[in-house]
Design an enzyme around this catalytic site. Structure first.
Site, PDB file in Angstrom:
ATOM      1  N   PRO A 221      29.310  -9.228  91.331  1.00  0.00           N
ATOM      2  CA  PRO A 221      30.622  -8.968  91.075  1.00  0.00           C
ATOM      3  C   PRO A 221      31.280  -8.811  89.540  1.00  0.00           C
ATOM      4  O   PRO A 221      30.636  -9.392  88.846  1.00  0.00           O
ATOM      5  CB  PRO A 221      31.188 -10.288  91.738  1.00  0.00           C
ATOM      6  CG  PRO A 221      30.362 -10.602  92.537  1.00  0.00           C
ATOM      7  CD  PRO A 221      29.198 -10.199  92.024  1.00  0.00           C
ATOM      8  N   GLU A 222      32.347  -8.087  89.531  1.00  0.00           N
ATOM      9  CA  GLU A 222      32.611  -7.969  87.831  1.00  0.00           C
ATOM     10  C   GLU A 222      34.082  -8.634  87.965  1.00  0.00           C
ATOM     11  O   GLU A 222      34.438  -9.256  88.883  1.00  0.00           O
ATOM     12  CB  GLU A 222      32.750  -6.534  87.648  1.00  0.00           C
ATOM     13  CG  GLU A 222      31.347  -5.731  87.766  1.00  0.00           C
ATOM     14  CD  GLU A 222      31.254  -4.389  87.357  1.00  0.00           C
ATOM     15  OE1 GLU A 222      32.000  -3.989  86.665  1.00  0.00           O
ATOM     16  OE2 GLU A 222      30.389  -3.590  88.115  1.00  0.00           O
TER      17      GLU A 222
ATOM     18  N   LYS B 218      32.815 -13.037  84.180  1.00  0.00           N
ATOM     19  CA  LYS B 218      32.487 -12.968  85.652  1.00  0.00           C
ATOM     20  C   LYS B 218      32.220 -14.563  86.155  1.00  0.00           C
ATOM     21  O   LYS B 218      31.603 -14.646  87.010  1.00  0.00           O
ATOM     22  CB  LYS B 218      31.016 -12.207  85.704  1.00  0.00           C
ATOM     23  CG  LYS B 218      31.279 -10.914  85.090  1.00  0.00           C
ATOM     24  CD  LYS B 218      29.992 -10.073  85.347  1.00  0.00           C
ATOM     25  CE  LYS B 218      29.705  -8.744  84.415  1.00  0.00           C
ATOM     26  NZ  LYS B 218      28.550  -8.090  84.544  1.00  0.00           N
TER      27      LYS B 218
ATOM     28  N   ARG C   3      19.137   0.177  86.302  1.00  0.00           N
ATOM     29  CA  ARG C   3      20.482   0.342  86.976  1.00  0.00           C
ATOM     30  C   ARG C   3      20.500   2.075  87.116  1.00  0.00           C
ATOM     31  O   ARG C   3      19.759   2.610  86.854  1.00  0.00           O
ATOM     32  CB  ARG C   3      21.754  -0.121  86.366  1.00  0.00           C
ATOM     33  CG  ARG C   3      21.632  -1.535  86.254  1.00  0.00           C
ATOM     34  CD  ARG C   3      23.165  -2.033  85.372  1.00  0.00           C
ATOM     35  NE  ARG C   3      23.211  -3.346  85.005  1.00  0.00           N
ATOM     36  CZ  ARG C   3      22.919  -4.190  84.403  1.00  0.00           C
ATOM     37  NH1 ARG C   3      22.315  -3.393  82.997  1.00  0.00           N
ATOM     38  NH2 ARG C   3      22.941  -5.535  83.852  1.00  0.00           N
TER      39      ARG C   3
END
Length: 305
Positions: free
Chosen positions: A2-3, A61, A273
């Site tokens: 989650p950001e 975060k 990524r």
């Protein structure tokens, strides 16, 4: 992971349902969920019992729950699959329930930390002396986020110009700017028409200010619809998913037409990524010229006949 928008959605839910309540008791159902608490599970549970919670805070975060009667806070890191859920006390336990906080009141709800992959967790920390927000000392190195009114744009630009790095690496550097992850970095860079490998030293002050504006815009838009959920692992405190994945312009859109020019979007591996970009709107930087060895003339030598 989650950001900022996803974590902020959770923070707002906790502020409504948890702030100002007194902890009655704590159950730690999996020791890994408190592995960052040096005293262990029993110490964690004992030190929370009887404490009254303050206003839930966030930096980047990270979430933390300060206590009103002590200079300590519970720091929460959601990891890849962590969920903080406010559930009725009589609701069935979730399959991956790790920690349960019960409260000493008649509201009838409890706070549950659920984590399938057990990468996240809760831990108790001292707060930074003199910090008005009760910032846990464990995250004192985390920079302010771009939605924070105290975020220093001038310092951000100066840091960009000084660092020998690329723009996406800088956006993901939580000691420089917090809360931005892979998804919102790609989205902001697409809006700013910047390639992810653009050297930070080439950004002018107006250009970096424009990029920051796009970061804020995309995060605010995501907040408005509850964040981005690609699966059931990210949910708010009521177990609901966000809907911003339907509005993404770059991330996850490989081979789909760019919403601006129609060119097929591309994906490239990047630091374990992926980076998504438009090859036309976000042209890669030109390779730096190879320095000429000292004493070598730029003119082509004449070959003797």
């Amino acid at each position: 992971m989650p950001e900022l928008p996803e974590v902020e959605v959770v923070r707002r839910g906790l502020e409504r349902w948890v702030s100002g309540r007194t902890v009655a008791d704590v159950q730690v159902l999996h020791p890994r969920a408190v592995r960052r608490h040096l005293g262990g599970a029993e110490d964690f549970a004992a030190r929370l019992a009887g404490r009254r919670t303050g206003t839930v805070r966030r930096r980047g975060k990270y979430l933390w729950l300060p206590f009103e009667d002590t200079a300590e806070s519970v720091l929460a890191h959601l990891g890849m699959s962590g969920q903080l859920l406010v559930q009725p006390a009589d609701a069935p336990d979730e399959k991956h329930l790790r920690i349960r906080l019960r409260f000493a009141d008649d509201v009838g709800t409890e706070l549950r930390f659920v984590d399938q992959r057990t990468f996240g967790g809760l831990s108790l920390h001292d707060t930074v002396p003199g910090d008005l927000e009760g910032l846990p000392d464990a995250i004192a190195h985390i920079a302010r986020d771009p939605l924070d009114p105290a975020f220093d744009e001038a310092a951000f630009h100066t840091a960009l110009r000084r660092r020998r790095t690329t723009i996406k690496r800088a956006l993901l550097d939580q000691s420089l700017i917090s809360g931005v992850g892979n998804i919102y970095a790609d989205e902001a860079l697409w809006r700013a028409r910047l390639h992810y490998d653009r050297p930070t030293a080439t950004l002018t002050r107006p250009r970096s200010a424009e990029l920051l504006g796009h970061v804020r815009e995309v995060m605010s838009a995501a907040l408005a619809v509850g964040g981005t959920s690609f699966d059931s692992l990210y949910v708010n405190v009521n177990g609901e998913s966000g809907y911003f994945d339907r509005s993404l312009d770059a991330y996850g859109r490989e081979n789909e037409p760019c919403r601006r020019c129609g060119t097929a979007m591309r994906r490239r591996p990047w630091m374990n990524r992926s980076s998504y970009f438009c090859p036309r709107c976000q042209r890669p930087p030109r390779p730096a010229a190879t320095p000429r060895p000292a004493g070598v003339s730029p003119l082509v030598a004449r070959v003797p006949s």
